[in-house]
Motif scaffolding. Structure first.
Motif, PDB file in Angstrom:
ATOM      1  N   ASP A  38       0.827  -1.201   0.000  1.00  0.00           N
ATOM      2  CA  ASP A  38       0.000   0.000   0.000  1.00  0.00           C
ATOM      3  C   ASP A  38       0.866   1.258   0.000  1.00  0.00           C
ATOM      4  OD1 ASP A  38      -2.759   0.391  -0.043  1.00  0.00           O
ATOM      5  OD2 ASP A  38      -2.652   1.344   1.935  1.00  0.00           O
ATOM      6  N   MET A  41       3.029   1.671  -3.182  1.00  0.00           N
ATOM      7  CA  MET A  41       2.198   2.104  -4.297  1.00  0.00           C
ATOM      8  C   MET A  41       1.973   3.619  -4.200  1.00  0.00           C
ATOM      9  SD  MET A  41      -1.675   0.908  -4.981  1.00  0.00           S
ATOM     10  CE  MET A  41      -2.314   2.117  -3.834  1.00  0.00           C
ATOM     11  N   GLU A  42       1.728   4.087  -2.976  1.00  0.00           N
ATOM     12  CA  GLU A  42       1.505   5.512  -2.743  1.00  0.00           C
ATOM     13  C   GLU A  42       2.784   6.312  -3.052  1.00  0.00           C
ATOM     14  OE1 GLU A  42      -0.059   6.108   1.172  1.00  0.00           O
ATOM     15  OE2 GLU A  42      -0.914   8.043   0.635  1.00  0.00           O
ATOM     16  N   TYR A  44       5.268   5.385  -4.990  1.00  0.00           N
ATOM     17  CA  TYR A  44       5.537   5.306  -6.428  1.00  0.00           C
ATOM     18  C   TYR A  44       4.705   6.342  -7.180  1.00  0.00           C
ATOM     19  CZ  TYR A  44       5.563   3.475 -11.188  1.00  0.00           C
ATOM     20  OH  TYR A  44       5.668   3.346 -12.547  1.00  0.00           O
ATOM     21  N   ASP A  45       3.425   6.422  -6.813  1.00  0.00           N
ATOM     22  CA  ASP A  45       2.539   7.386  -7.473  1.00  0.00           C
ATOM     23  C   ASP A  45       3.057   8.805  -7.258  1.00  0.00           C
ATOM     24  OD1 ASP A  45       0.226   8.525  -8.707  1.00  0.00           O
ATOM     25  OD2 ASP A  45      -0.577   8.916  -6.719  1.00  0.00           O
ATOM     26  N   PHE A  48       6.457   9.241  -9.200  1.00  0.00           N
ATOM     27  CA  PHE A  48       6.239   9.148 -10.642  1.00  0.00           C
ATOM     28  C   PHE A  48       5.535  10.408 -11.156  1.00  0.00           C
ATOM     29  CE2 PHE A  48       4.006   7.343 -14.423  1.00  0.00           C
ATOM     30  CZ  PHE A  48       5.136   6.991 -15.135  1.00  0.00           C
ATOM     31  N   GLU A 223      -7.450  -6.572  -6.170  1.00  0.00           N
ATOM     32  CA  GLU A 223      -7.375  -5.366  -6.995  1.00  0.00           C
ATOM     33  C   GLU A 223      -6.115  -5.347  -7.859  1.00  0.00           C
ATOM     34  OE1 GLU A 223      -5.331  -2.057  -4.062  1.00  0.00           O
ATOM     35  OE2 GLU A 223      -7.484  -2.345  -4.075  1.00  0.00           O
ATOM     36  N   ASP A 226      -5.855  -6.438 -12.026  1.00  0.00           N
ATOM     37  CA  ASP A 226      -6.327  -5.495 -13.024  1.00  0.00           C
ATOM     38  C   ASP A 226      -5.457  -4.233 -13.053  1.00  0.00           C
ATOM     39  OD1 ASP A 226      -8.134  -4.646 -14.952  1.00  0.00           O
ATOM     40  OD2 ASP A 226      -9.188  -3.412 -13.491  1.00  0.00           O
ATOM     41  N   SER A 227      -4.524  -4.176 -12.146  1.00  0.00           N
ATOM     42  CA  SER A 227      -3.820  -2.917 -11.968  1.00  0.00           C
ATOM     43  C   SER A 227      -2.679  -2.711 -12.959  1.00  0.00           C
ATOM     44  CB  SER A 227      -3.286  -2.805 -10.550  1.00  0.00           C
ATOM     45  OG  SER A 227      -2.126  -3.576 -10.453  1.00  0.00           O
ATOM     46  N   TYR A 228      -2.151  -1.527 -12.909  1.00  0.00           N
ATOM     47  CA  TYR A 228      -1.055  -1.095 -13.760  1.00  0.00           C
ATOM     48  C   TYR A 228       0.206  -1.896 -13.463  1.00  0.00           C
ATOM     49  CZ  TYR A 228       2.682   2.327 -14.760  1.00  0.00           C
ATOM     50  OH  TYR A 228       3.801   2.956 -15.157  1.00  0.00           O
ATOM     51  N   TYR A 229       0.351  -2.278 -12.182  1.00  0.00           N
ATOM     52  CA  TYR A 229       1.598  -2.897 -11.743  1.00  0.00           C
ATOM     53  C   TYR A 229       1.825  -4.288 -12.304  1.00  0.00           C
ATOM     54  CZ  TYR A 229       0.895   0.924  -8.629  1.00  0.00           C
ATOM     55  OH  TYR A 229       0.660   2.171  -8.156  1.00  0.00           O
TER      56      TYR A 229
END
Lengths: 359, 113
Positions: A38, A41-42, A44-45, A48, A223, A226-229
């Motif tokens: 979690d 991911m935060e 990285y966002d 990025f 989740e 389906d994700s980008y990762y």
């Protein structure tokens, strides 16, 4: 776990260095996987987006990247429920390892002619493993983590090797220290206890998930597909496959062994062959096992034979999955490349070159 | 007293106020706060605040794909959060009035001397 390495490849310069530091921090911490994913991911966002908008790293991270990382993960609070869950999960992992050791022990005892209920297992090495693990965690927490936060020169891979080195050193120390200790307990009792714990753990977890999420699966994990990762590793894999194919084509073409338009057909033929090889591998595994099963059946009771089949089957299935998992993934990536190439109407070498240049 | 100490008390309220404007995400909140003058936010102080607000159920978080690709956490304010923000504003107004009164009285006394 999410593929942090692939995420890292999308970042550059100082943004990448911060992500690397955060990864090292997680490596030396004992946060639950869900929390780690979690937060990464935060992070990285955040990095990025800042990188895409060409913002200065200091504006996001500040002057001290170590302080940033510590602050970023400072919201983790482990209440008694979280601690209990992480202890139960650690015990589950350990139980699985113990179960494997016990199965191997059982096999040895059965082959030696000792009965299932009469066999005993020396648990001193398991105990040594637990103590070694605790020692490793302490060193990690109080020495490696502060040092990795201060360090500017050594990156994540370096710290991973230091950690691994420490672990490798701890194993022989463990073995030497526990050499004279012998703690023999009945194998069957230990099997029942570990088995019962695992069954109990999964039953309680299933009930809790049903009550909380209304499903046996963890929706937070669901989740991801389906994700980008999850798409990132495939892109990497395709890139590696394309590079390999192009190299191969260049080598063959240099020797005059292949025409440009025949390369796709050749590769597809080889793909088909590799599938046959897969069946051959399964066949070989079964053929190698069958004589030993027959031998056990002739020499032992039905219970022992069934037990032998179960353990051998489990081990061989594990080996097969271990090797075939990555092979199947690579094969799927190659098939995707062939399909795209056909769709584009180009020859395979031309298609590969255009894709590599585009990347 | 350094800036960070002073900021600690008001940051939660300010973050709540930014989220109250509409659904937003970490990077955007950081930008708004920075352009408002919170220059020392870089060192990761915002994210623990967001977690605290989320745990206190003053904001809710949903995950969705961002236009750039990665999954992003979007935050929006709850009814409880709105009430808490109103309470924070009232407390902050009362406090700034008190602080200003002390400063003005101090300046007046200084002028009289």
């Amino acid at each position: 776990m999410m593929n942090y390495e692939t995420m890292k490849t999308q970042l550059t310069g100082d943004f990448r260095a911060v992500f690397d530091k955060a990864q090292t921090y997680l490596m030396t911490s004992q946060f639950p996987t869900q929390y780690q994913d979690d937060k990464m991911m935060e992070l990285y966002d955040l990095l990025f987006t800042a990188q895409t908008e060409q913002k200065a790293p200091e504006k996001i991270v500040g002057r001290d990247s170590a302080a940033f990382v510590q602050n970023f993960f400072s919201d983790y609070e482990s209440g008694w429920k979280t601690r209990l869950c992480s202890i139960a999960d650690a015990c589950r992992r350990m139980s699985i390892v113990v179960l494997v050791i016990l199965f191997i022990d059982c096999m040895i005892n059965l082959n030696a002619g000792t009965g299932f209920f009469a066999s005993r297992t020396d648990v001193s090495m398991i105990l040594a493993g637990v103590l070694g693990g605790i020692a490793f965690l302490i060193v990690n927490q109080y020495i490696l983590r502060p040092a990795s936060l201060k360090s500017r020169k050594i990156r994540n891979t370096g710290w991973a090797f230091i950690g691994l080195g420490l672990f490798i050193v701890l194993i022989p120390v463990d073995v030497i220290l526990m050499h004279d200790v012998e703690l023999r307990v009945p194998t069957a009792a230990l099997l029942i206890v570990t088995g019962a714990y695992l069954v109990g753990y999964y039953v309680i977890r299933s009930i809790w998930r049903l009550k909380t999420y209304g499903s046996l699966r963890d929706p937070q994990k669901a989740e991801k597909p389906d994700s980008y990762y999850t798409a990132l590793p495939d892109r990497d894999l395709e890139h590696i496959c394309m590079k390999g194919m192009l190299k191969r084509y260049e080598r063959l073409a240099r020797r005059g062994k292949i025409a440009e338009d025949a390369f796709l057909e050749k590769m597809q033929r080889e793909e088909k062959m590799s599938r046959y090889c897969d069946y051959v591998m399964i066949g070989c595994l079964l053929a190698c096992t069958l004589p030993s099963v027959v031998k056990t059946a002739c020499e032992s009771t039905l219970f022992h034979t069934l037990f032998y089949i179960a353990v051998t089957g489990l081990c061989e299935f594990g080996i097969y999955k271990l090797f075939s998992g990555s092979l199947h993934k690579a094969s799927a990536a190659r098939m995707h490349i062939y399909a795209c190439c056909k769709e584009s109407g180009m020859t395979l070498p031309a298609y590969l070159e255009s894709q590599m240049n585009a990347q | 007293m350094d800036n960070a100490q002073l900021m600690k008390g008001v940051l939660e309220g300010c973050v709540l106020a930014v989220i109250a404007r509409g659904e937003t995400y970490g990077y955007e909140i950081l930008g708004i706060l920075e352009s408002a003058g919170f220059s020392d936010l870089g060192e990761g102080t915002l994210y623990p605040v967001l977690t605290r607000l989320d745990k206190a159920k003053l904001i809710v978080c949903r995950k969705a794909k961002s236009p750039l690709g990665p999954v992003r956490k979007y935050y929006s304010i709850t009814d409880e959060g709105i009430a808490q923000l109103a309470a924070f504003r009232a407390r902050y107004d009362a406090m700034t009035k008190s602080v200003n009164r002390i400063f003005t009285e101090g300046e007046n006394e200084h002028d009289e001397l």
